[in-house]
Write a protein that holds these residues in place. Sequence first.
Motif, PDB file in Angstrom:
ATOM      1  N   VAL A   1      10.724  18.838 -24.630  1.00 18.00           N
ATOM      2  CA  VAL A   1      12.038  18.371 -24.162  1.00 18.00           C
ATOM      3  C   VAL A   1      13.153  18.916 -25.053  1.00 18.00           C
ATOM      4  O   VAL A   1      14.246  19.239 -24.575  1.00 18.00           O
ATOM      5  N   GLU A   2      12.861  19.026 -26.325  1.00 18.49           N
ATOM      6  CA  GLU A   2      13.880  19.533 -27.255  1.00 18.49           C
ATOM      7  C   GLU A   2      14.358  20.925 -26.808  1.00 18.49           C
ATOM      8  O   GLU A   2      15.520  21.289 -27.001  1.00 18.49           O
ATOM      9  N   LYS A   3      13.434  21.695 -26.195  1.00 21.27           N
ATOM     10  CA  LYS A   3      13.811  23.043 -25.738  1.00 21.27           C
ATOM     11  C   LYS A   3      14.867  22.995 -24.640  1.00 21.27           C
ATOM     12  O   LYS A   3      15.610  23.955 -24.431  1.00 21.27           O
ATOM     13  N   LEU A   4      14.906  21.882 -23.912  1.00 20.52           N
ATOM     14  CA  LEU A   4      15.892  21.780 -22.825  1.00 20.52           C
ATOM     15  C   LEU A   4      17.325  21.747 -23.364  1.00 20.52           C
ATOM     16  O   LEU A   4      18.279  22.017 -22.628  1.00 20.52           O
ATOM     17  N   LEU A   5      17.464  21.408 -24.635  1.00 28.15           N
ATOM     18  CA  LEU A   5      18.814  21.355 -25.219  1.00 28.15           C
ATOM     19  C   LEU A   5      19.531  22.703 -25.076  1.00 28.15           C
ATOM     20  O   LEU A   5      20.761  22.756 -24.992  1.00 28.15           O
ATOM     21  N   ALA A   6      18.750  23.770 -25.050  1.00 28.62           N
ATOM     22  CA  ALA A   6      19.360  25.107 -24.925  1.00 28.62           C
ATOM     23  C   ALA A   6      20.110  25.255 -23.602  1.00 28.62           C
ATOM     24  O   ALA A   6      21.001  26.100 -23.480  1.00 28.62           O
ATOM     25  N   HIS A   7      19.749  24.460 -22.605  1.00 33.79           N
ATOM     26  CA  HIS A   7      20.411  24.556 -21.294  1.00 33.79           C
ATOM     27  C   HIS A   7      21.552  23.545 -21.139  1.00 33.79           C
ATOM     28  O   HIS A   7      22.250  23.564 -20.135  1.00 33.79           O
ATOM     29  N   ALA A   8      21.689  22.672 -22.116  1.00 38.68           N
ATOM     30  CA  ALA A   8      22.714  21.619 -21.988  1.00 38.68           C
ATOM     31  C   ALA A   8      24.079  22.200 -22.322  1.00 38.68           C
ATOM     32  O   ALA A   8      24.333  22.583 -23.462  1.00 38.68           O
ATOM     33  N   ARG A   9      24.934  22.259 -21.320  1.00 36.88           N
ATOM     34  CA  ARG A   9      26.274  22.836 -21.524  1.00 36.88           C
ATOM     35  C   ARG A   9      27.305  21.743 -21.819  1.00 36.88           C
ATOM     36  O   ARG A   9      28.340  22.018 -22.395  1.00 36.88           O
TER      37      ARG A   9
END
Lengths: 267, 518
Positions: free
Chosen positions: A164-172
């Motif tokens: 889930v931490e990897k999803l932070l890269a998509h959080a704009r």
Amino acid sequence: MKPLVLILGLSLVPAAAIAAEGNGNAGWKELADYRPEQALQTFGRQVALADPAINRSARFGRAVALLDRQPVTPAQIEEARGIFRELAERDVDDVAQGARFFLGRIAQHHLQVPDDEAASREFRRLIADHEASIWAQSALSRLALIQIYALNPQAPPQERIAEVEKLLAHARTSSAKGELHLVMANAIFFYRLPAQEALPHLLAAEQFARLEWSVRSEVLVQIAELSRSAGQTEQAARYYALFLKENPRDPRAYIISEHVAGMAAGK
Amino acid sequence: MVGFALMGAAYLAATYTVFWRTTQEARTGRVTIRIAQWQLELGVRDALTKIIERYEQLNPHVHVVQIAVPDRAYLPWVQTQMVGGNGPDIVEYSFPWPDTARNFQPIDADIREPNPYNRGTALEGVPWKDTFVDGMASPDNFVQSLNAYYSISMTTGVPRIAYNRALLKTITGSDAPPRTYRELLVVSDQIRAYAKEHQLNLVPLANSHPTHRVLTDGIVAVMGFHLYERLDLRHRLKIDPSDLGMSYLMGDWSYDSPELIAALKALKEYSEICTPSFLQRLRETALIDFVSNRAVMIVAPAFEAGSLRQIAPFPLGAFRFPFADENDPVYGRFAKGPVSEGQIVTGMPFYLNRHTRHRAEAVDFMRFMSSFEGSTIFTRLSNWLPVVIGVKPSEYAAQYMPDPKGYTWYGAFTDPCQHVDSREYIFTQMSALMNRDGSVDAYRAILRKGLGVRIRDDLRREVISGLQNLRHEDVAATALLKLAPNPGELEALRLATVTNETKIYQTRLVVAKETPAQ
């Protein structure tokens, strides 16, 4: 005289309603008022209009309304899903993005048995194709929930949280970032991982997200409590003070004042 | 023939009445708003009537009609009215009841503005929300599952032990109430000895099925302090009811935990000073026992305050139940004080009908009801506590003022989940503890066998209602996005909070898992 005015007034109502429908908002107003039955009728009339933009938006509205018309039946959920699928595949506009979001949402929460794989697939595609859209940004934390709690339950919780931490890269947006951190902090508590691991996520959630009042008050206490147990007394004092300032009548004020006094006394 | 004539006359009369009422506004130029409530206790209706009279004096263009409906028929009545589209403009309601979002509208924007009826008072210019003693934090005001403010409250209160001053003095030589748990037990012994000596049908404490619960919850909570601390795995200094339900299923606590065994022992002692068979008795029966000198004290919730004062033929006193604390020689290792009377949970909440035709007037009346002046009228006539900052309660009602100073953990071990199955099981089986031949062990054995399955059912129910709410909110959030003047400026859809959604996943996992506490 007054009855005449009333009659004349009544005769004007349908015309006004049609005018309001013209801008496409009438059905949405009805949905915002939790009146899906009326919204279905309104969108149904708009679907018949020739203007393709209105028609497309009305079909989207009709599918959304179907999700909430009581009693909700599997058949009408399937009907909505069919409409969303068609809308999502035919274009890339806002309606298509919304339709993709709802394809994920139906699989996640509207079916009798959730289809987590399908929900995850739809959300991932939405994020890949339209990362900056409000639909994708709203889907991020919902995808995170599926990843942590529903997909791959055999994997250790730490691994799922790391994914889930990897999803932070998509959080704009800051909302999306804050929500993802909140999801991770809650998972750390739920799976009883070392509680201190939640602290950086809570700090980030507090910093980024425009948290609802009830959520924010909990986050402030959590940060203060975890900071206190980690010996970060300055940070703890700051967050206790912030909590008390924002929630002066909260009954936890008593126990918090004891903790603050304890820190001051070096306990 | 006569029958047809009567039917015809009745039809005409009904038609005329409907016509007269529906055209009233057009004929008189006055807007009529209706407010429904179920508080038939002495003084409360009068207080609302007086508030309406004063409001109409200030706003002659508005006519307010009060509809008082008995509590047993109230919810079905409201639902029928709402479904039929005839719901009152303002409705006393409660957040656990169904269809809150469908029937009522949020008042978030309104409560951020100052209440104009507070002009000239210390609350002038203060946002309406912050004029309430709890900042509208009560679950009825801020409905957490919907993330919105929905109602304003009129009162609050906590249980007190009311007592017959004269009778207590006759028996003990003093009309001062007991200050500690041990003193309460001593006074109770004195009362029982007096009754035996004088062959009187007299007990220390009148109690009943509905009223005993308010103290039962407190007694258990006091003993559970250290258990709460251990269960606070989310570090919030607070345990929600559903947290308790989930941690029960995960085997973190049970009624075999030492703290709760002590709590059950204290409950057994409490039951022994009460009217025999009080678990089967009605609230009215306890009142009759008390006013007929068959009990020296009575468990009296705040809503009883006004009625008691009017029907008791003797001078009354009231005191807070003296819970055991850390100085208690028996329970001191479990109990920890001072005990807070918890979050100030306000009551008698009024919600705004989502489909009212007179929103402005209805909100305006709600403002007046909860203004300094409206609240003063209310407390003076009802003897119920006010919830508006600075409003002084009547001298008698002041004894019911909650004392928030002290410890509280919010959730109750006697109500894990805050749903009906587990709560009712815990309370209906309590006879195994509180009856004359009941015991702590017998009650524990029953709970061990049957509580887990009830909690599981309650949590399943919670998941279902959580999902329903989430689906409604998905739809409403999309509508709000489409109606937003500048949708491009929005960061996220206004869905149910991610915290609420997380709870659904976590609860589902706990419910599905086979755990020690079945």
